[in-house]
Design an enzyme around this catalytic site. Structure first.
Site, PDB file in Angstrom:
ATOM      1  N   ALA A 258       0.815  -1.207   0.000  1.00 19.22           N
ATOM      2  CA  ALA A 258       0.000   0.000   0.000  1.00 19.22           C
ATOM      3  C   ALA A 258       0.851   1.260   0.000  1.00 19.22           C
ATOM      4  CB  ALA A 258      -0.922  -0.001   1.220  1.00 19.22           C
TER       5      ALA A 258
ATOM      6  N   GLY B  27       3.094  -6.696  -0.298  1.00 19.79           N
ATOM      7  CA  GLY B  27       2.034  -6.755  -1.306  1.00 19.79           C
ATOM      8  C   GLY B  27       2.545  -7.134  -2.677  1.00 19.79           C
TER       9      GLY B  27
ATOM     10  N   GLU C 125       2.558 -10.764  -2.763  1.00 24.45           N
ATOM     11  CA  GLU C 125       1.198 -11.289  -2.765  1.00 24.45           C
ATOM     12  C   GLU C 125       0.588 -11.265  -4.162  1.00 24.45           C
ATOM     13  OE1 GLU C 125      -0.911 -10.977   1.382  1.00 24.45           O
ATOM     14  OE2 GLU C 125      -0.282  -8.975   0.754  1.00 24.45           O
TER      15      GLU C 125
ATOM     16  N   GLU D 288       5.509  -8.472   7.010  1.00 26.79           N
ATOM     17  CA  GLU D 288       4.512  -7.660   7.723  1.00 26.79           C
ATOM     18  C   GLU D 288       4.580  -7.787   9.231  1.00 26.79           C
ATOM     19  OE1 GLU D 288       2.803  -8.154   3.574  1.00 26.79           O
ATOM     20  OE2 GLU D 288       4.024  -9.315   4.985  1.00 26.79           O
TER      21      GLU D 288
END
Length: 263
Positions: free
Chosen positions: A71, A118, A121, A141
């Site tokens: 993000a 991310g 991911e 994370e």
């Protein structure tokens, strides 16, 4: 050979030629998955899903800093402050990644730079991952007091096995491309500077096989992750309310060591 056609969806472009779609995320400096990138990825996924002329998809990033990052930090602060902001964003971002995982075409991730958080991911939504030898991979994370919330807790164990995946996630480890290949996270390493062309070459070979059989192979191989991904999102949002995540996020922004209270 057909003529290449390029479409732009904000910072995400798609070039289609001879049944192969090359999707490029180019949002300097690190291709962070902010609003514009997620919107572009969602639009491209919807467009490719209904295009039977596209038989294979290659996903890559621009620049040499990151394949894609998580993000956008500036947007993330606003999400945390807005009532229900984290819940809405998590559901939306998860839906975009799910749309990529659910594409009927085989997807090859051409990882030209590091895929961490991310970025890993979304790489894990691909069926095949090729990598530059200098790339790094990880889901760190936990160091922020959080967990992966975009499918990482489900897709990484399925890719490399639960025991190894748990070790990497518990430690927040970031590994190099050679180790990622050894673990089976990466299918193969390319020579420096050639990962996108290698992915194109592989895509052209796959595109030469019958579309119906190739897509049936993908459907038959993929397990239904829907329920597990919903559970992951619920746990992610629960952890996002913890004191430790607030401290971890603040420490990251302020570039200092976090002082976790374990609450």
């Amino acid at each position: 050979m057909s003529e290449a056609v390029t479409e732009n969806h904000g910072p995400v472009s798609v070039t289609i030629e001879d049944g192969v779609a090359v999707v490029l995320v180019d949002s300097p400096p690190v291709n962070a998955m902010g609003k514009a990138v997620l919107e572009g990825l969602g639009e491209v996924a919807a467009r490719l899903h209904k295009d039977e002329s596209v038989r294979v998809v290659v996903l890559t990033g621009g620049g040499t800093k990151a394949f894609m990052a998580g993000a956008d930090i500036s947007e993330f602060e606003q999400l945390r402050a807005a009532p229900g902001g984290m819940e809405k964003h998590s559901a939306w971002a998860g839906g975009v990644l799910a749309a990529w995982a659910d594409l009927p075409q085989p997807v090859i991730a051409a990882v030209q730079a590091s895929a961490v958080g991310g970025g890993l991911e979304i790489a894990l939504t691909a069926d095949i991952i090729l990598s530059e030898p200098t790339a790094k991979f990880g889901l760190p994370e936990v160091k922020l007091g959080l967990i992966p919330g975009g499918g990482g807790t489900q897709r990484l164990p399925r890719r490399i096995g639960a025991q190894v995946a748990m070790e990497l996630m518990f430690l927040g480890s970031v590994i190099d491309a050679a180790r990622a290949e050894q673990l089976g996270l990466v299918n193969r390493l390319s020579e420096p500077g050639s990962v996108v062309e290698d992915a194109r070459a592989m895509a052209r070979k796959i595109a030469g096989h019958p579309r119906v059989a190739v897509q049936a192979l993908k459907r038959a191989t993929h397990e239904d992750l829907s329920a597990a991904l919903v559970t992951e999102r619920e746990i992610f949002l629960e952890v996002a309310q913890s004191e430790d995540f607030r401290e971890g996020f603040s420490a990251f922004v302020e570039k200092r060591a976090p002082q976790f209270s374990h609450r």
